[in-house]
Write a protein that holds these residues in place. Structure first.
Motif, PDB file in Angstrom:
ATOM      1  N   ALA A 294     -11.068  -6.747   1.098  1.00 53.32           N
ATOM      2  CA  ALA A 294     -10.349  -5.701   0.367  1.00 53.32           C
ATOM      3  C   ALA A 294      -9.666  -4.734   1.329  1.00 53.32           C
ATOM      4  CB  ALA A 294     -11.309  -4.957  -0.550  1.00 53.32           C
TER       5      ALA A 294
ATOM      6  N   VAL B 190      -8.319   3.524  -1.803  1.00 51.82           N
ATOM      7  CA  VAL B 190      -8.860   2.382  -1.056  1.00 51.82           C
ATOM      8  C   VAL B 190     -10.389   2.430  -1.054  1.00 51.82           C
ATOM      9  CG1 VAL B 190      -9.084   1.356   1.245  1.00 51.82           C
ATOM     10  CG2 VAL B 190      -6.843   2.065   0.404  1.00 51.82           C
TER      11      VAL B 190
ATOM     12  N   THR C   1      -5.655  -3.964   1.832  1.00 57.10           N
ATOM     13  CA  THR C   1      -5.104  -2.639   1.531  1.00 57.10           C
ATOM     14  C   THR C   1      -4.657  -1.896   2.785  1.00 57.10           C
ATOM     15  OG1 THR C   1      -7.354  -1.768   1.532  1.00 57.10           O
ATOM     16  CG2 THR C   1      -6.402  -2.347  -0.593  1.00 57.10           C
TER      17      THR C   1
ATOM     18  N   MET D   9       0.832  -1.201   0.000  1.00 59.48           N
ATOM     19  CA  MET D   9       0.000   0.000   0.000  1.00 59.48           C
ATOM     20  C   MET D   9       0.870   1.255   0.000  1.00 59.48           C
ATOM     21  SD  MET D   9      -3.097   0.909  -0.210  1.00 59.48           S
ATOM     22  CE  MET D   9      -3.742   2.554  -0.325  1.00 59.48           C
TER      23      MET D   9
ATOM     24  N   VAL E 297       1.946   1.858  -3.479  1.00 58.08           N
ATOM     25  CA  VAL E 297       0.829   2.410  -4.258  1.00 58.08           C
ATOM     26  C   VAL E 297       0.660   3.893  -3.959  1.00 58.08           C
ATOM     27  CG1 VAL E 297      -1.672   2.347  -4.569  1.00 58.08           C
ATOM     28  CG2 VAL E 297      -0.388   0.218  -4.472  1.00 58.08           C
ATOM     29  N   GLU E 298       0.729   4.251  -2.680  1.00 59.32           N
ATOM     30  CA  GLU E 298       0.569   5.661  -2.306  1.00 59.32           C
ATOM     31  C   GLU E 298       1.681   6.514  -2.921  1.00 59.32           C
ATOM     32  OE1 GLU E 298       0.502   5.518   1.918  1.00 59.32           O
ATOM     33  OE2 GLU E 298      -1.692   5.315   2.025  1.00 59.32           O
TER      34      GLU E 298
END
Length: 827
Positions: free
Chosen positions: A664, A357, A668, A1, A4-5
């Motif tokens: 999910a 998210v 995440t 995560m 991704v950020e």
């Protein structure tokens, strides 16, 4: 995560540095999407929302190819006396028959034909009962006429009342189709006459329906109505007109709801940001994302349905929520002295991560809804899921570019503050967290106790605007005709199967009696009685008896009855070829082949979902000759399948959506505990909503039930934003609540505006969707900003006390073991 950020932050920074390139790409995609979306059309036909594998859909397709249209174009003349009304029907009928696309026209019943031959529809046994009663009455009369006859007992006169036999056969197809009133479809008291035109094709083809209705209306408008009396007027109703009116209403609802939702969002964003530029920064990515989304919809489906037609307003509200969080964070960072690119990168790294998210979770929920076999739900789920992801992509591409462009042009928000103003509600929550938690718990427990009272509304009529003029007039036409205009058609392979199915259905109706959902069953075979030669012999015997009836001893009513019986006993046997053309054409296929169809006229309101399901079970419960299934087509069968499917799938979709969201967020957010905490306010608010529904008089129906999984996906992001900010090192509750709570409130309000715009729809089904969604977002807002933060504060305070107690205990143990005083212990 974290990767991704960082990737989101890097993409945003790149768009910020090259705004012209990013905006050029966005405009190009929006233009392509806009051009593609111009080809979209609305399809409000419920039949098209069921899978092609469903029996009712397959049967309806076969019905349309073999039998043609169900329902009529009903032309209603009003305002004249009985004679002028009949003359209007006589004048109009031949002109209607000449119109292309009209198979045949009915202007009057076939009452005289079936009344003259009514005795042939009695069984031979019942005919002999008529003979026996007449013979007994004649014997009694002759005895009383003999002056030498002395009765030993006072015997009552044998009755000539045949009402029991009339009741027994009163529901037969011939009697029902011929009617008991005027031979015309006429109501003299209401001064109204009906002419029925049967089109070639089903009303599901709205283009064809519009052409047929326009042709009929043009013909009516060309008539000189003054010939039928002053104030004479004509209107049109029936299945075809009702479909067109409903379609027009939905199109109007889409336009009004979308416009109102957009206006409300504009007003709120102006209030929220106090800057027209900020409003443009939030709405431009939404506009681009919607253009991209509807371009994809045009490629995938080419049309929108009853629900997806409103997705523009709904996705707009959900997309604005992302913009409120992202732009709000950007403005705070700029106010703290960060330059525009760094503020953009930071906003999209952390707040953008939370937005991603929440978008992924919402999209996943929508995609679970997209597994439904009901196309209205499936297309809604797929399009909304894609739309959520596309909107995030639009924000990543467009918003940073706009921020970079405005920064170069020298724009700086005037209302940015170095530190956010502390929320008074945040301080109240900190001071009175225990009392607020207790009050919230009592209220929630009270609402939870009402959950078993919630009901499902099976009445389809409540989901249509019954006050539309064509709907009101259609009910009045049904009253004149005496039976439903939309029967269920059982398709058969040959005359033998047709006769067997008609007999079996009629027998099932008689066995169930008053509990039967069938009014009457009609087929060509049922309109031509069997054993007519043997019955004719009995009729001759009855006629011979009637010739000897002493009419001078009868009342006027009895004399009229005897005259009617004499006429009926003289009727000759008849065959299919002798049936009036107006009767045969009702059972003739599109290719001109007579027979092969059994019309089952319902005895129940076809808007009553439970009654329609019972009707479908009753019809499908009959076994055709040779086995297999009953091929029965009609709107009632489609409605029954829709209800069966929705009630079966609803628990599965709800459970699947909840599980998908939990998994999910677990993946995440990196922990099950955090995922459960983020999901908790959503689950609590949904249970509270369901408990609140019976209190405010709301019920579930086959449309608004989709709001429950939708709320799971669209409200969970509030918990994600709040908890991820609170979990940051060194975060202060009041400061985080002041900033994030304001954004959460704005996001939920704009989401509610998108859905709540449906509350303005005149279509009752869509109105119920808007009402339930608005109530759901309001409930979640209270839970999210009052009950949940208070509970978090109580749990946090309890955790701090436990840790302090544990540390004090450790200090005392060390002091006792090592002889050191507390002042030497490590804190």
């Amino acid at each position: 995560m974290q990767r991704v950020e960082r990737g989101l932050g890097a993409l945003a920074a790149r768009s910020h540095r090259r705004p012209v390139l990013a905006l050029g790409l966005a405009v190009l995609l929006a233009a392509v999407g806009g051009v593609l979306s111009l080809k979209l059309r609305l399809n409000a036909n419920l039949v098209d929302l069921l899978p092609r594998s469903f029996e009712s859909v397959q049967d309806l397709g076969e019905l349309e190819s073999r039998f043609g249209a169900l329902g009529w174009v009903a032309v209603v003349g009003e305002g004249g006396d009985a004679a002028s009304l009949r003359r209007f029907a006589d004048d109009l009928a031949p002109q209607l028959e000449k119109l292309p696309g009209i198979r045949f026209v009915e202007k009057e019943r076939t009452g005289a034909f079936f009344r003259d031959r009514a005795l042939y529809f009695l069984s031979e046994e019942d005919l002999r009962e008529v003979h026996r009663r007449l013979e007994a009455r004649l014997t009694w009369e002759r005895q009383r006429a003999n002056p030498l006859y002395v009765p030993l007992v006072d015997e009552p006169e044998p009755s000539l009342d045949f009402s029991d036999l009339e009741a027994k056969y009163g529901g037969a197809a011939g009697q029902k189709l011929s009617g008991a009133k005027d031979d015309y479809y006429l109501d003299a008291k209401a001064r109204r006459v009906v002419v029925l035109a049967k089109p070639e094709t089903t009303s599901a083809d709205l283009g064809y329906s519009r052409r047929i209705v326009d042709e009929v209306r043009a013909l009516v408008d060309a008539q000189d109505l003054s010939r039928y009396g002053p104030g004479f007027r004509v209107d049109i109703t029936g299945t075809f007109q009702k479909k067109l009116d409903q379609q027009q209403q939905i199109v109007r609802d889409i336009a009004v709801s979308s416009a109102v939702a957009t206006a409300l969002m504009l007003l709120y964003l102006l209030f929220h940001f106090r800057s027209p530029v900020a409003v443009g920064l939030v709405l431009t990515p939404v506009g681009a994302g919607l253009a991209w989304t509807y371009g994809l919809v045009a490629l995938l489906y080419g049309q929108v349905n009853l629900l997806t037609g409103f997705l523009g307003a709904i996705l707009g509200g959900l997309g604005v929520e992302h913009g409120i969080h992202l732009l709000g964070r950007y403005l705070q960072l700029r106010a703290q002295g960060e330059d525009s690119e760094r503020a953009t990168r930071e906003s999209f790294t952390h707040t953008g991560g939370a937005a991603l998210v929440s978008a992924l979770v919402a999209a996943l929920t929508f995609f679970v809804l997209g597994t439904s076999r009901f196309r209205a739900f499936r297309e809604f789920g797929v399009i909304a899921g894609i739309g959520m992801l596309v909107l995030v992509a639009a924000y990543v591409l467009v918003l940073p570019a706009l921020l970079g462009l405005t920064a170069r042009l020298g724009w700086r928000p005037r209302h940015a503050r170095v530190a956010p103003r502390e929320s008074s509600m945040g301080r109240v929550l900190v001071r009175h967290r225990g009392v607020i938690t207790a009050i919230a718990a009592v209220v929630l427990v009270g609402l939870f106790s009402q959950v078993p009272r919630v009901r499902f509304d099976y009445n389809f009529g409540t989901l249509e605007d019954q006050d539309l003029p064509s709907f009101v007039l259609d009910r009045q036409v049904n009253d004149i005709i005496g039976y439903s205009q939309t029967p269920v058609v059982v398709l058969t392979r040959d005359a033998r199967e047709e006769h067997a199915m008609a007999s079996a259905l009629a027998q099932r109706q008689r066995e169930r009696g008053k509990d039967s959902t069938i009014d009457f069953v009609a087929s060509l075979s049922s309109l031509v009685p069997q054993d007519q030669p043997r019955k004719q012999a009995v009729l001759r015997d009855i006629h011979a008896l009637l010739e000897n009836v002493p009419e001078e001893r009868l009342s006027a009513e009895q004399r009229a009855q005897v005259a009617e019986l004499r006429r009926q006993t003289q009727a000759q046997p008849f065959t299919l070829a002798d049936l009036p053309a107006s009767v045969r054409q009702q059972f003739t296929g599109r290719e001109g082949t007579a027979g092969g169809f059994v019309l089952v006229y319902p005895a129940v309101n076809q808007s009553d979902g439970q009654a329609v399901r019972a009707l479908a079970r009753e019809i499908r419960g009959v076994t055709p000759p040779g086995g297999g299934r009953v091929s029965a087509a009609g709107e009632s069968m489609v409605m029954a399948d829709i209800l069966d499917m929705v009630t079966h799938e609803a628990p599965l979709i709800l459970g699947g959506a909840t599980l998908a969201v939990l998994l999910a967020m677990w993946m995440t957010l990196g922990g099950l505990r955090m995922a459960v905490l983020c999901l908790l306010p959503t689950v609590v608010s949904l249970l509270a909503l369901i408990g609140l529904m019976p209190v405010v008089g709301l019920e579930f129906n086959y449309l608004n039930i989709l709001i429950i999984p939708v709320l799971i996906g669209t409200t969970v992001d509030a918990g994600v934003h709040l908890l991820t900010r609170l979990a940051s090192p060194g975060s202060d509750f009041v400061a985080v609540y002041s900033e994030t709570g304001r954004a959460i409130a704005g996001g939920l309000l704009t989401s509610a505006m998108g859905f709540g715009a449906l509350f303005l729809a005149r279509h009752p089904g869509l109105n119920s969707v808007g009402a339930l969604a608005s109530l759901g977002f309001a409930t979640n807002l209270l839970v999210m900003l009052v009950a949940f933060p208070a509970l978090l504060l109580v749990l946090t305070a309890r955790g701090h006390r436990k840790r302090r107690a544990r540390l004090d205990s450790e200090v005392k143990e060390r002091a006792a073991a090592g002889g050191t005083g507390p002042e030497h212990a490590t804190p």
